[in-house]
Design an enzyme around this catalytic site. Structure first.
Site, short mmCIF file in Angstrom:
data_model
loop_
_atom_site.label_atom_id
_atom_site.label_comp_id
_atom_site.label_asym_id
_atom_site.label_seq_id
_atom_site.Cartn_x
_atom_site.Cartn_y
_atom_site.Cartn_z
N ASP A 53 0.83 -1.19 0.00
CA ASP A 53 0.00 0.00 0.00
C ASP A 53 0.88 1.25 0.00
O ASP A 53 1.91 1.29 0.69
CB ASP A 53 -0.88 0.00 1.26
CG ASP A 53 -1.72 1.24 1.38
OD1 ASP A 53 -2.76 1.32 0.73
OD2 ASP A 53 -1.29 2.16 2.13
N PRO A 54 0.53 2.28 -0.79
CA PRO A 54 1.37 3.49 -0.86
C PRO A 54 1.67 4.11 0.50
O PRO A 54 2.80 4.57 0.74
CB PRO A 54 0.55 4.43 -1.75
CG PRO A 54 -0.23 3.52 -2.63
CD PRO A 54 -0.58 2.35 -1.76
N TYR A 93 8.84 -4.54 -23.00
CA TYR A 93 9.74 -3.91 -22.05
C TYR A 93 9.83 -2.41 -22.31
O TYR A 93 9.72 -1.60 -21.38
CB TYR A 93 11.13 -4.54 -22.16
CG TYR A 93 12.13 -3.99 -21.17
CD1 TYR A 93 12.09 -4.38 -19.84
CD2 TYR A 93 13.11 -3.08 -21.56
CE1 TYR A 93 13.01 -3.87 -18.92
CE2 TYR A 93 14.03 -2.57 -20.65
CZ TYR A 93 13.97 -2.98 -19.33
OH TYR A 93 14.87 -2.47 -18.43
N LYS A 131 8.63 0.47 -19.65
CA LYS A 131 9.63 1.41 -19.14
C LYS A 131 9.29 2.84 -19.52
O LYS A 131 9.51 3.77 -18.73
CB LYS A 131 11.02 1.05 -19.69
CG LYS A 131 11.59 -0.24 -19.15
CD LYS A 131 11.91 -0.15 -17.66
CE LYS A 131 13.14 0.67 -17.37
NZ LYS A 131 13.50 0.65 -15.93
#
Length: 341
Positions: free
Chosen positions: A72-73, A157, A161
């Site tokens: 959780d943030p 990828y 990114k």
């Protein structure tokens, strides 16, 4: 954006940052991450390594096991605040061969969760996010990619990114975080993974080492030209990114040279001193006269914004890569001891 704390960071030419506060390296047990940790530790910084699992090999730093994507943030913000970080380095990566959904979960989600957490932290550390030049996608041969180049990634990828890097740049622009994005090119040097191109070549060379027999190195067609930069120079760029003033664009990190991958392999074989023959096999489904795979980084912004440029030559990087792989092959490995924290 807040003013830098006294002694915390400069233009790349001033004193080292204050030793007060830690440097938290997410993905610090990985290839690039280990060198980033070493670069900060060499400058007297207190390094904390964060990863989803304990490191497979022991490390001389405190290591925390923390799943960025699954935390959780608010809990993540509290865990980071507890380390009193001056710098947070995001070197979380992934492996090839994953679907878009898997790559998104492994690469983009951890960064997005990290940004949510950093916006909630009581401290305001500098975030240095390691992106990838694969975020640009295919580029015309003979050109260089830089901050103004169009981003058209054609791999799972590269897409994940790019989403992560753009989120960091957006957060920095909006003022919710103090962030810098470094888009890193192909990396060489000591510690390269065995699944990498040079790691695969080393495996075939080491199989015949000491026998006097010629090694046969079978590889896919080596038609690409890439920009290879030493991993230790990348780590120095991260340190520079931690000290630099506000950097509003993604900064390319490379050598500024496009090198034939076949030449790279030949250079590596020469460094080994082992007689070898390279056999290039056709890639299934790829036409013989297909598009040339080319990449060269414009490192002008890195010089101007970070005060950084590569110091190690490609022959030096390749030679040290070989010596490290050869030493690892000769040295028995021992299980790592549990890390603190």
């Amino acid at each position: 954006m807040r003013e830098p704390r006294s002694g915390e960071r400069g233009t790349g030419q001033g004193p080292e940052p204050s030793s007060r506060g830690s440097v938290v390296v997410l993905g610090g047990a990985g290839y690039v991450g280990r060198h980033v940790c070493a670069a900060f530790a060499a400058r007297g910084r207190d390094v904390v390594v964060v990863g989803r699992r304990p490191p497979e090999e022991s490390m001389p730093y405190r290591c925390l096991t923390l799943d960025l994507a699954g935390t959780d943030p608010q809990a993540l913000a509290a865990a980071l605040d507890a380390e009193r970080p001056v710098t947070v380095v995001n070197s979380v990566g992934s492996i090839w061969g994953r679907s878009d959904a898997q790559m998104w979960s492994a690469t983009a989600v951890p960064t997005l969760r990290l940004l949510d957490a950093m916006a909630l932290m009581s401290a305001r550390p500098r975030l240095v996010h390691l992106g990838s030049v694969l975020e640009y996608g295919p580029v015309p041969p003979g050109t260089s990619v830089g901050a103004d180049a169009e981003t058209r990634p054609d791999t799972a990828y590269g897409r994940s990114k790019l989403a992560a890097s753009e989120a960091v740049l957006r957060g920095a622009s909006e003022g919710s975080i103090d962030g810098v994005v470094l888009r890193v090119s192909n990396v060489s040097g000591p510690g390269t993974p065995r699944i990498s191109l040079l790691g695969q070549v080393a495996e075939r060379l080491l199989a015949t080492a000491g026998t006097g027999a010629e090694a046969v190195v079978e590889l896919s067609r080596l038609r690409a030209h890439r920009d290879y930069v030493d991993v230790r120079d990348v780590a120095d760029a991260v340190v520079a990114g931690a000290r630099a003033p506000a950097v509003p664009v993604a900064v390319g990190i490379g050598r500024g040279e496009a090198v034939s991958v076949r030449d790279l392999v030949d250079l590596f074989i020469d460094a080994s001193g082992i007689p070898a023959r390279v056999v290039e096999r056709p890639t299934p489904g790829r036409a013989a006269g297909g598009r040339e795979d080319w990449l060269r980084v414009d490192i002008g912004p890195a010089r101007a914004l970070l005060g950084w440029e590569p110091r190690r030559s490609l022959p030096e990087s390749v030679r040290d890569c070989w010596h490290d792989l050869d030493r690892a092959h000769r040295t028995p490995t021992t299980p790592s001891k549990p890390s603190g924290g």
